[in-house]
Scaffold this motif. Structure first.
Motif, PDB file in Angstrom:
ATOM      1  N   GLU A   1       0.843  -1.187   0.000  1.00  0.00           N
ATOM      2  CA  GLU A   1       0.000   0.000   0.000  1.00  0.00           C
ATOM      3  C   GLU A   1       0.884   1.244   0.000  1.00  0.00           C
ATOM      4  O   GLU A   1       1.355   1.680   1.047  1.00  0.00           O
ATOM      5  N   GLY A   2       1.098   1.800  -1.175  1.00  0.00           N
ATOM      6  CA  GLY A   2       1.871   3.036  -1.267  1.00  0.00           C
ATOM      7  C   GLY A   2       3.294   2.882  -0.786  1.00  0.00           C
ATOM      8  O   GLY A   2       4.178   2.444  -1.531  1.00  0.00           O
ATOM      9  N   ASP A   3       3.526   3.192   0.483  1.00  0.00           N
ATOM     10  CA  ASP A   3       4.874   3.183   1.050  1.00  0.00           C
ATOM     11  C   ASP A   3       5.093   2.058   2.042  1.00  0.00           C
ATOM     12  O   ASP A   3       6.106   2.029   2.738  1.00  0.00           O
ATOM     13  N   ALA A   4       4.153   1.127   2.153  1.00  0.00           N
ATOM     14  CA  ALA A   4       4.248   0.063   3.157  1.00  0.00           C
ATOM     15  C   ALA A   4       3.978  -1.309   2.543  1.00  0.00           C
ATOM     16  O   ALA A   4       3.219  -1.445   1.584  1.00  0.00           O
ATOM     17  N   ILE A   5       4.617  -2.332   3.132  1.00  0.00           N
ATOM     18  CA  ILE A   5       4.420  -3.716   2.697  1.00  0.00           C
ATOM     19  C   ILE A   5       3.885  -4.504   3.883  1.00  0.00           C
ATOM     20  O   ILE A   5       4.442  -4.437   4.985  1.00  0.00           O
ATOM     21  N   LEU A   6       2.797  -5.237   3.680  1.00  0.00           N
ATOM     22  CA  LEU A   6       2.243  -6.068   4.738  1.00  0.00           C
ATOM     23  C   LEU A   6       2.745  -7.495   4.574  1.00  0.00           C
ATOM     24  O   LEU A   6       2.300  -8.233   3.695  1.00  0.00           O
ATOM     25  N   PHE A   7       3.715  -7.864   5.414  1.00  0.00           N
ATOM     26  CA  PHE A   7       4.246  -9.224   5.454  1.00  0.00           C
ATOM     27  C   PHE A   7       3.512 -10.001   6.552  1.00  0.00           C
ATOM     28  O   PHE A   7       3.120  -9.433   7.572  1.00  0.00           O
ATOM     29  N   TYR A   8       3.387 -11.321   6.366  1.00  0.00           N
ATOM     30  CA  TYR A   8       2.789 -12.131   7.422  1.00  0.00           C
ATOM     31  C   TYR A   8       3.381 -13.529   7.432  1.00  0.00           C
ATOM     32  O   TYR A   8       3.934 -14.009   6.435  1.00  0.00           O
ATOM     33  N   SER A   9       3.229 -14.179   8.579  1.00  0.00           N
ATOM     34  CA  SER A   9       3.648 -15.575   8.719  1.00  0.00           C
ATOM     35  C   SER A   9       2.722 -16.243   9.722  1.00  0.00           C
ATOM     36  O   SER A   9       2.583 -15.780  10.860  1.00  0.00           O
ATOM     37  N   TYR A  10       2.041 -17.319   9.315  1.00  0.00           N
ATOM     38  CA  TYR A  10       1.131 -18.009  10.206  1.00  0.00           C
ATOM     39  C   TYR A  10       1.889 -18.838  11.244  1.00  0.00           C
ATOM     40  O   TYR A  10       2.950 -19.404  10.957  1.00  0.00           O
ATOM     41  N   GLU A  11       1.295 -18.904  12.422  1.00  0.00           N
ATOM     42  CA  GLU A  11       1.767 -19.716  13.540  1.00  0.00           C
ATOM     43  C   GLU A  11       3.084 -19.225  14.152  1.00  0.00           C
ATOM     44  O   GLU A  11       3.232 -19.144  15.350  1.00  0.00           O
ATOM     45  N   LYS A  12       4.048 -18.880  13.314  1.00  0.00           N
ATOM     46  CA  LYS A  12       5.368 -18.521  13.805  1.00  0.00           C
ATOM     47  C   LYS A  12       5.323 -17.245  14.647  1.00  0.00           C
ATOM     48  O   LYS A  12       4.796 -16.228  14.218  1.00  0.00           O
ATOM     49  N   LYS A  13       5.871 -17.337  15.849  1.00  0.00           N
ATOM     50  CA  LYS A  13       5.992 -16.177  16.725  1.00  0.00           C
ATOM     51  C   LYS A  13       7.478 -15.858  16.856  1.00  0.00           C
ATOM     52  O   LYS A  13       8.219 -16.532  17.559  1.00  0.00           O
ATOM     53  N   PHE A  14       7.917 -14.852  16.138  1.00  0.00           N
ATOM     54  CA  PHE A  14       9.333 -14.550  16.056  1.00  0.00           C
ATOM     55  C   PHE A  14       9.847 -13.913  17.348  1.00  0.00           C
ATOM     56  O   PHE A  14       9.113 -13.219  18.057  1.00  0.00           O
TER      57      PHE A  14
ATOM     58  N   LEU B   1       3.793  -9.864  20.983  1.00  0.00           N
ATOM     59  CA  LEU B   1       5.011 -10.552  20.544  1.00  0.00           C
ATOM     60  C   LEU B   1       6.051 -10.617  21.650  1.00  0.00           C
ATOM     61  O   LEU B   1       6.850 -11.546  21.703  1.00  0.00           O
ATOM     62  N   LEU B   2       6.024  -9.633  22.537  1.00  0.00           N
ATOM     63  CA  LEU B   2       7.067  -9.541  23.559  1.00  0.00           C
ATOM     64  C   LEU B   2       6.822 -10.414  24.781  1.00  0.00           C
ATOM     65  O   LEU B   2       7.751 -10.695  25.521  1.00  0.00           O
ATOM     66  N   GLU B   3       5.585 -10.847  24.988  1.00  0.00           N
ATOM     67  CA  GLU B   3       5.248 -11.504  26.240  1.00  0.00           C
ATOM     68  C   GLU B   3       6.098 -12.736  26.543  1.00  0.00           C
ATOM     69  O   GLU B   3       6.359 -13.043  27.701  1.00  0.00           O
ATOM     70  N   ASP B   4       6.539 -13.431  25.512  1.00  0.00           N
ATOM     71  CA  ASP B   4       7.385 -14.612  25.722  1.00  0.00           C
ATOM     72  C   ASP B   4       8.858 -14.312  25.465  1.00  0.00           C
ATOM     73  O   ASP B   4       9.693 -15.201  25.494  1.00  0.00           O
ATOM     74  N   ASN B   5       9.171 -13.044  25.207  1.00  0.00           N
ATOM     75  CA  ASN B   5      10.527 -12.687  24.803  1.00  0.00           C
ATOM     76  C   ASN B   5      11.182 -11.661  25.709  1.00  0.00           C
ATOM     77  O   ASN B   5      12.131 -10.998  25.329  1.00  0.00           O
ATOM     78  N   VAL B   6      10.657 -11.524  26.926  1.00  0.00           N
ATOM     79  CA  VAL B   6      11.188 -10.515  27.845  1.00  0.00           C
ATOM     80  C   VAL B   6      12.685 -10.690  28.105  1.00  0.00           C
ATOM     81  O   VAL B   6      13.431  -9.721  28.080  1.00  0.00           O
ATOM     82  N   PRO B   7      13.199 -11.917  28.336  1.00  0.00           N
ATOM     83  CA  PRO B   7      14.640 -12.062  28.558  1.00  0.00           C
ATOM     84  C   PRO B   7      15.473 -11.550  27.389  1.00  0.00           C
ATOM     85  O   PRO B   7      16.565 -11.037  27.579  1.00  0.00           O
ATOM     86  N   ALA B   8      14.944 -11.678  26.175  1.00  0.00           N
ATOM     87  CA  ALA B   8      15.699 -11.264  24.995  1.00  0.00           C
ATOM     88  C   ALA B   8      15.838  -9.754  24.910  1.00  0.00           C
ATOM     89  O   ALA B   8      16.702  -9.243  24.206  1.00  0.00           O
ATOM     90  N   MET B   9      15.006  -9.031  25.662  1.00  0.00           N
ATOM     91  CA  MET B   9      15.056  -7.572  25.611  1.00  0.00           C
ATOM     92  C   MET B   9      16.411  -7.048  26.070  1.00  0.00           C
ATOM     93  O   MET B   9      16.883  -6.024  25.605  1.00  0.00           O
ATOM     94  N   THR B  10      17.038  -7.746  26.993  1.00  0.00           N
ATOM     95  CA  THR B  10      18.320  -7.283  27.518  1.00  0.00           C
ATOM     96  C   THR B  10      19.503  -7.966  26.847  1.00  0.00           C
ATOM     97  O   THR B  10      20.641  -7.727  27.206  1.00  0.00           O
TER      98      THR B  10
END
Length: 216
Positions: free
Chosen positions: A73-86, A169-178
């Motif tokens: 859409e104009g200046d943006a791309i909508l990417f998606y991936s099912y099931e995978k929580k990066f 997305l962050l709820e399972d990735n809190v340790p990775a924040m640091t």
């Protein structure tokens, strides 16, 4: 002749399979070009179209996570991936690859034109329930998660070069924040959008990170 005939009931031809519940959970990534509106207003249409085509193509080529493209859409791309929580690291690494490819193409274009083009790249990352449907050859996404992700593009972040990652997305990735090496350049925000739930997210400010590198 009886003019008051009962209306003819049309046979229901809707395919029941169309309504089969196919709801998935998945990740949405939306790389978006900052400065696009001003660019469109100040650039020749044919030249501008060519530049944006090259920049969007550079982003698509740098898709290392195997994401699917739903729409552009104009200046943006909508990417998606099912099931995978990066993880946070995967998202930030993907953004950095896209940003490097984007900046490289932008530098080439600026050199060809003999002038600097003021465009940057940001990324929205969200996770939740998704459904899809087809219109001809197009695969379209549907659901509140899609609406929320698009609303998050209209946030109040002052930076123009950043990654926004929602709490979903962050709820399972809190340790990775640091552990990502950029923890001093993130900040959590909760914002209320009309008709939507309260959306909380953390953004990683690459503009501030770059300024720190330049001043070091």
């Amino acid at each position: 002749m009886n003019l008051l005939r009962k209306p003819i009931r049309r046979r229901n031809r809707i395919n029941s399979k169309f309504y089969e519940p196919k709801v998935y959970k998945g990740t949405l990534l939306i790389p978006d070009i900052s400065g696009f509106t001003k660019f469109v207003h100040t650039t020749d249409m044919i030249l501008g179209k060519t530049i944006i085509l090259r920049l969007l193509s550079s982003i698509i080529r740098s898709n290392n996570l195997g994401l699917q493209v739903s729409e552009i859409e104009g200046d943006a791309i909508l990417f998606y991936s099912y099931e995978k929580k990066f993880t946070v690291k995967e998202i930030l690494d993907q953004y950095e690859i896209m940003l490097e490819s984007f900046n490289h193409e932008l530098a080439l274009i600026s050199e060809e034109l003999g002038e600097e083009i003021d465009l940057t790249l940001k990324l929205i990352a969200h996770y939740g329930k998704l459904a899809d449907y087809k219109i001809g050859k197009f695969q379209k996404l549907y659901g509140e998660t899609v609406i929320e992700a698009h609303h998050l593009l209209k946030n109040k972040i002052e930076s123009h070069t950043y990654v926004l990652i929602t709490d979903e997305l962050l709820e399972d990735n809190v340790p990775a924040m640091t552990e990502n090496g950029k923890n001093s350049f993130n900040k959590q925000i909760c914002d209320k959008y009309s008709g939507l739930k309260n959306l909380c997210f953390t953004f990683f400010d690459y503009q501030a990170l770059e300024l720190q590198k330049l001043s070091a």
